[in-house]
Design a protein around this motif. Structure first.
Motif, PDB file in Angstrom:
ATOM      1  N   PHE A  48       7.644  15.516  -2.352  1.00 16.30           N
ATOM      2  CA  PHE A  48       6.523  15.114  -1.505  1.00 16.30           C
ATOM      3  C   PHE A  48       6.216  16.211  -0.483  1.00 16.30           C
ATOM      4  CE2 PHE A  48       5.796  12.428   2.545  1.00 16.30           C
ATOM      5  CZ  PHE A  48       4.423  12.488   2.447  1.00 16.30           C
ATOM      6  N   ALA A  81      -7.143  -0.226   9.326  1.00 15.98           N
ATOM      7  CA  ALA A  81      -6.738   0.162   7.970  1.00 15.98           C
ATOM      8  C   ALA A  81      -5.260   0.530   7.836  1.00 15.98           C
ATOM      9  CB  ALA A  81      -7.607   1.338   7.492  1.00 15.98           C
ATOM     10  N   CYS A  82      -4.600   0.963   8.887  1.00 19.03           N
ATOM     11  CA  CYS A  82      -3.252   1.546   8.750  1.00 19.03           C
ATOM     12  C   CYS A  82      -2.188   0.797   9.543  1.00 19.03           C
ATOM     13  CB  CYS A  82      -3.237   3.003   9.224  1.00 19.03           C
ATOM     14  SG  CYS A  82      -4.714   3.955   8.841  1.00 19.03           S
ATOM     15  N   CYS A  85       0.663  -1.397   8.078  1.00 17.02           N
ATOM     16  CA  CYS A  85       1.881  -0.809   7.504  1.00 17.02           C
ATOM     17  C   CYS A  85       2.701  -0.011   8.518  1.00 17.02           C
ATOM     18  CB  CYS A  85       1.528   0.112   6.333  1.00 17.02           C
ATOM     19  SG  CYS A  85       1.122  -0.802   4.838  1.00 17.02           S
ATOM     20  N   HIS A  86       2.039   0.868   9.294  1.00 19.91           N
ATOM     21  CA  HIS A  86       2.797   1.798  10.156  1.00 19.91           C
ATOM     22  C   HIS A  86       2.967   1.291  11.581  1.00 19.91           C
ATOM     23  CE1 HIS A  86       2.934   5.073   7.232  1.00 19.91           C
ATOM     24  NE2 HIS A  86       1.665   4.809   6.932  1.00 19.91           N
ATOM     25  N   PRO A 102       9.485   3.078  -0.632  1.00 24.73           N
ATOM     26  CA  PRO A 102      10.012   3.329   0.716  1.00 24.73           C
ATOM     27  C   PRO A 102       9.266   2.498   1.743  1.00 24.73           C
ATOM     28  CG  PRO A 102       8.496   5.083   0.087  1.00 24.73           C
ATOM     29  CD  PRO A 102       8.641   4.193  -1.114  1.00 24.73           C
ATOM     30  N   PRO A 104       7.110   2.000   5.004  1.00 22.67           N
ATOM     31  CA  PRO A 104       6.221   2.913   5.736  1.00 22.67           C
ATOM     32  C   PRO A 104       6.880   3.323   7.052  1.00 22.67           C
ATOM     33  CG  PRO A 104       5.108   0.832   5.178  1.00 22.67           C
ATOM     34  CD  PRO A 104       6.535   0.667   4.813  1.00 22.67           C
ATOM     35  N   ALA A 110       6.130   9.132  11.387  1.00 17.76           N
ATOM     36  CA  ALA A 110       5.303   9.608  10.264  1.00 17.76           C
ATOM     37  C   ALA A 110       4.591  10.915  10.599  1.00 17.76           C
ATOM     38  CB  ALA A 110       4.282   8.537   9.871  1.00 17.76           C
ATOM     39  N   TRP A 114       4.658  17.083  10.800  1.00 15.70           N
ATOM     40  CA  TRP A 114       3.515  17.656  10.094  1.00 15.70           C
ATOM     41  C   TRP A 114       2.525  18.324  11.039  1.00 15.70           C
ATOM     42  CZ3 TRP A 114       4.406  17.705   5.096  1.00 15.70           C
ATOM     43  CH2 TRP A 114       5.072  16.660   4.477  1.00 15.70           C
ATOM     44  N   LEU A 119      -1.406  16.485   7.740  1.00 15.44           N
ATOM     45  CA  LEU A 119      -1.786  15.077   7.957  1.00 15.44           C
ATOM     46  C   LEU A 119      -3.112  14.791   7.256  1.00 15.44           C
ATOM     47  CD1 LEU A 119      -0.783  14.767  11.717  1.00 15.44           C
ATOM     48  CD2 LEU A 119       0.358  13.684   9.757  1.00 15.44           C
ATOM     49  N   SER A 130       4.254   5.206  -3.726  1.00 18.78           N
ATOM     50  CA  SER A 130       4.997   4.918  -2.501  1.00 18.78           C
ATOM     51  C   SER A 130       4.336   3.793  -1.707  1.00 18.78           C
ATOM     52  CB  SER A 130       5.067   6.162  -1.610  1.00 18.78           C
ATOM     53  OG  SER A 130       3.829   6.344  -0.951  1.00 18.78           O
ATOM     54  N   GLY A 131       3.087   3.482  -2.027  1.00 19.68           N
ATOM     55  CA  GLY A 131       2.370   2.487  -1.233  1.00 19.68           C
ATOM     56  C   GLY A 131       1.429   3.133  -0.232  1.00 19.68           C
ATOM     57  N   MET A 132       1.522   4.459  -0.027  1.00 20.76           N
ATOM     58  CA  MET A 132       0.626   5.136   0.917  1.00 20.76           C
ATOM     59  C   MET A 132      -0.712   5.393   0.213  1.00 20.76           C
ATOM     60  SD  MET A 132      -0.231   6.596   3.726  1.00 20.76           S
ATOM     61  CE  MET A 132      -1.616   7.669   4.088  1.00 20.76           C
ATOM     62  N   PRO A 133      -1.792   4.692   0.642  1.00 17.39           N
ATOM     63  CA  PRO A 133      -3.069   4.769  -0.089  1.00 17.39           C
ATOM     64  C   PRO A 133      -3.824   6.073   0.142  1.00 17.39           C
ATOM     65  CG  PRO A 133      -3.312   3.363   1.853  1.00 17.39           C
ATOM     66  CD  PRO A 133      -1.868   3.771   1.804  1.00 17.39           C
ATOM     67  N   VAL A 147      -9.359  10.489  12.060  1.00 18.31           N
ATOM     68  CA  VAL A 147      -8.031   9.871  11.955  1.00 18.31           C
ATOM     69  C   VAL A 147      -6.954  10.910  12.277  1.00 18.31           C
ATOM     70  CG1 VAL A 147      -6.400   8.742  10.392  1.00 18.31           C
ATOM     71  CG2 VAL A 147      -8.827   8.152  10.294  1.00 18.31           C
TER      72      VAL A 147
HETATM   73  C1  HEC Z   1       0.289  -0.362   2.281  1.00 16.61           C
HETATM   74  C2  HEC Z   1       0.984   0.328   3.338  1.00 16.61           C
HETATM   75  C3  HEC Z   1       0.376   1.605   3.903  1.00 16.61           C
HETATM   76  C4  HEC Z   1      -0.875   1.779   4.450  1.00 16.61           C
HETATM   77  C5  HEC Z   1      -2.018   0.767   4.548  1.00 16.61           C
HETATM   78  C6  HEC Z   1      -0.896   3.126   4.971  1.00 16.61           C
HETATM   79  N1  HEC Z   1       0.290   3.744   4.726  1.00 16.61           N
HETATM   80 FE1  HEC Z   1       0.827   5.622   5.330  1.00 16.61          FE
HETATM   81  N2  HEC Z   1       2.552   5.498   4.274  1.00 16.61           N
HETATM   82  C7  HEC Z   1       3.008   4.367   3.636  1.00 16.61           C
HETATM   83  C8  HEC Z   1       4.301   4.658   3.025  1.00 16.61           C
HETATM   84  C9  HEC Z   1       5.134   3.683   2.232  1.00 16.61           C
HETATM   85  C10 HEC Z   1       4.588   6.016   3.317  1.00 16.61           C
HETATM   86  C11 HEC Z   1       5.847   6.799   2.920  1.00 16.61           C
HETATM   87  C12 HEC Z   1       5.578   7.735   1.790  1.00 16.61           C
HETATM   88  C13 HEC Z   1       6.842   8.523   1.400  1.00 16.61           C
HETATM   89  O1  HEC Z   1       7.645   8.849   2.278  1.00 16.61           O
HETATM   90  O2  HEC Z   1       6.995   8.778   0.205  1.00 16.61           O
HETATM   91  C14 HEC Z   1       3.468   6.503   4.115  1.00 16.61           C
HETATM   92  C15 HEC Z   1       3.383   7.788   4.605  1.00 16.61           C
HETATM   93  C16 HEC Z   1       2.462   8.199   5.563  1.00 16.61           C
HETATM   94  C17 HEC Z   1       2.490   9.466   6.259  1.00 16.61           C
HETATM   95  C18 HEC Z   1       3.523  10.590   6.016  1.00 16.61           C
HETATM   96  C19 HEC Z   1       4.824  10.218   6.648  1.00 16.61           C
HETATM   97  C20 HEC Z   1       6.033  10.965   6.114  1.00 16.61           C
HETATM   98  O3  HEC Z   1       6.749  10.347   5.317  1.00 16.61           O
HETATM   99  O4  HEC Z   1       6.253  12.097   6.464  1.00 16.61           O
HETATM  100  C21 HEC Z   1       1.433   9.470   7.139  1.00 16.61           C
HETATM  101  C22 HEC Z   1       1.047  10.561   8.128  1.00 16.61           C
HETATM  102  C23 HEC Z   1       0.713   8.218   6.950  1.00 16.61           C
HETATM  103  N3  HEC Z   1       1.373   7.480   5.999  1.00 16.61           N
HETATM  104  C24 HEC Z   1      -0.440   7.853   7.644  1.00 16.61           C
HETATM  105  C25 HEC Z   1      -1.225   6.744   7.301  1.00 16.61           C
HETATM  106  C26 HEC Z   1      -2.575   6.498   7.788  1.00 16.61           C
HETATM  107  C27 HEC Z   1      -3.316   7.359   8.802  1.00 16.61           C
HETATM  108  C28 HEC Z   1      -3.012   5.357   7.176  1.00 16.61           C
HETATM  109  C29 HEC Z   1      -4.377   4.712   7.279  1.00 16.61           C
HETATM  110  C30 HEC Z   1      -5.510   5.519   6.882  1.00 16.61           C
HETATM  111  C31 HEC Z   1      -1.928   4.865   6.343  1.00 16.61           C
HETATM  112  N4  HEC Z   1      -0.874   5.732   6.429  1.00 16.61           N
HETATM  113  C32 HEC Z   1      -1.986   3.681   5.617  1.00 16.61           C
HETATM  114  C33 HEC Z   1       2.377   3.138   3.589  1.00 16.61           C
HETATM  115  C34 HEC Z   1       1.091   2.867   4.053  1.00 16.61           C
END
Ligand code: HEC
Ligand code: HEC
Ligand code: HEC
Length: 364
Positions: A48, A81-82, A85-86, A102, A104, A110, A114, A119, A130-133, A147
């Motif tokens: 990643f 939107a975020c 999860c976070h 994993p 979030p 997070a 970076w 980002l 991973s679930g990160m959209p 953002v």
């Molecule tokens: C459904 C849950 C979900 C949503 C909604 C979501 N994320 Fe995530 N996000 C995750 C997960 C799970 C990871 C970990 C990915 C990994 O480590 O492989 C992640 C990783 C990240 C990371 C990197 C972190 C790292 O591991 O270094 C960032 C920055 C981030 N997300 C920002 C956002 C932002 C901004 C939004 C909205 C636009 C968002 N995320 C929406 C689940 C989500």
């Protein structure tokens, strides 16, 4: 040597049959509860990190992210939107989110390692399996940067500061039934955008254009990740309800930014914009902007938006998108591609400055 090759082939065959059985019989445990086998997490995370660093844009492609309007817009989108999860800065994640694999990471963690360009890449493309959209629309990049502007502020932000930034304004009594709290966090209950120059005013627009634009965002005919998300929370009834509510707001000219006090250079720029808008500088085969946008007391068509008093950065961004063929919209969008396609950067800036300088209440 021949025997060695035969043995290797037999072993490879057995391994292949084993792999097929694991897949076919469901022997691999996909449970999020069971965790990863030793070493797998390290491999996934290192892949990643290196993939992001390889593909992110160069550091000098990062725009100026210091504008507080960008940060506020980004925070408000993050909230819708975020946050689910976070969580907010220093806020606990829900038990359900902690049970993801994993999980979030909390937002301060997070963003910790970076740079802004990384980002940007993560928010735009997401992280597979991973679930990160990924960002919901593809064609634009400028809608992702607000953002990122917010994420760069997260390390120093307290939960109270965050809550203050994202809270919707106080709603008048007539707004309660229209369910506008979410839209109002960015557009205000009066549709005037809470003074944020990155957000268009809705009070100067008509009901038909607002409803048609919401539908265009939801179907993807008009691209913008922030509004694509917002419009996807509605259906046709919601479009109509909110269009009626915002279409009924009356613009008040009193507190609008005015050109009277602008310095001389800026006034010349606005004069050039007016000449272009009125058609004195336009080419013969394209109608003048004023033919469709005024400023006249009456709207020519319910689908022609008013521009008078719209913030200058918003107008300029939209004009660039029209000219570059990147903005869609309602069934009338093709008219604008024609109108904007041959304009220079300087002309776009002058036109945006002119329309932004008009008082919306007067020039309807
Ligand atoms: C459904 C849950 C979900 C949503 C909604 C979501 N994320 Fe995530 N996000 C995750 C997960 C799970 C990871 C970990 C990915 C990994 O480590 O492989 C992640 C990783 C990240 C990371 C990197 C972190 C790292 O591991 O270094 C960032 C920055 C981030 N997300 C920002 C956002 C932002 C901004 C939004 C909205 C636009 C968002 N995320 C929406 C689940 C989500
Ligand atoms: C997170 C902030 C945010 C939220 C929440 C939000 N908007 Fe928007 N809205 C924007 C931005 C930014 C734009 C400009 C998008 C673009 O570039 O196309 C926009 C554009 C629009 C437009 C098009 C205006 C024009 O001049 O063409 C309409 C209509 C609109 N929003 C209505 C709504 C409604 C109704 C809701 C609630 C369901 C809503 N918005 C929620 C930020 C937001
Ligand atoms: C033939 C009619 C017509 C002409 C001429 C025209 N426009 Fe438009 N314009 C439209 C229509 C229709 C839309 C709304 C399109 C949509 O989103 O579906 C629009 C949208 C816009 C928008 C986006 C507004 C918003 O709220 O997002 C801007 C900015 C704009 N026009 C500026 C101009 C300028 C500057 C000119 C002159 C160079 C011009 N237009 C000429 C019909 C026209």
């Amino acid at each position: 040597m021949r025997r060695f090759l035969i043995h290797t082939a037999i072993l490879a065959g057995i391994a292949a049959i084993g792999a097929v059985l694991v897949v076919w019989l469901g022997l691999f445990n996909v449970s999020a509860r069971s965790g990863h086998l030793p070493g797998v997490s390290w491999v996934l995370h290192t892949t990643f990190r290196n993939a992001v660093e390889l593909r992110a844009p160069p550091a000098d492609a990062v725009p100026d992210l210091s504008d507080p309007d960008l940060v506020a817009l980004g925070a408000r989108h993050y909230d819708g939107a975020c946050r689910v999860c976070h969580a907010g800065p220093d806020e606990g994640r829900t038990a359900t989110m902690l049970s993801m694999l994993p999980a979030p990471p909390p937002i301060k963690e997070a963003v910790a390692d970076w740079e802004p360009q990384h980002l940007f890449w993560i928010v735009k493309h997401g992280v597979k399996m991973s679930g990160m959209p990924a960002w919901p629309t593809r064609t634009r990049d400028d809608d992702v940067w607000p953002v990122v502007a917010f994420l760069t502020r997260v390390p120093e932000m307290t939960l109270a500061e965050y809550e203050e930034l994202v809270a919707p304004p106080e709603l008048p009594a007539d707004a309660a039934g229209a369910d506008v709290a979410y839209c109002a966090s960015c557009h205000g209950a009066d549709g005037r955008g809470r003074g944020n120059a990155q957000v268009p005013r809705l009070d100067i627009l008509g009901e038909a254009y607002i409803a048609a634009s919401l539908t265009a965002y939801r179907t993807g005919a008009r691209q913008n990740g922030i509004m694509h998300h917002a419009a996807s929370t509605l259906d046709a009834t919601g479009d109509a309800r909110l269009a009626r509510f915002y279409g009924a707001q009356q613009p008040s000219p009193a507190s609008d930014p005015q050109s009277d006090s602008e310095p001389g250079g800026k006034r010349d720029h606005i004069t050039l914009g007016r000449d272009l808008a009125m058609g004195s500088a336009a080419s013969a085969d394209v109608p003048a902007c004023s033919a469709c946008h005024g400023p006249w007391p009456d709207r020519l068509s319910a689908l022609f938006p008013r521009l008078a008093g719209q913030p200058e950065p918003y107008l300029l961004r939209q004009l660039e998108l029209w000219r570059d063929g990147e903005r869609g919209g309602t069934s009338r969008a093709h008219l604008m591609h024609q109108a904007a396609k041959d304009l220079t950067d300087g002309e776009l800036r002058a036109l945006a400055a002119y329309y932004a300088s008009l008082k919306p209440g007067e020039a309807r």
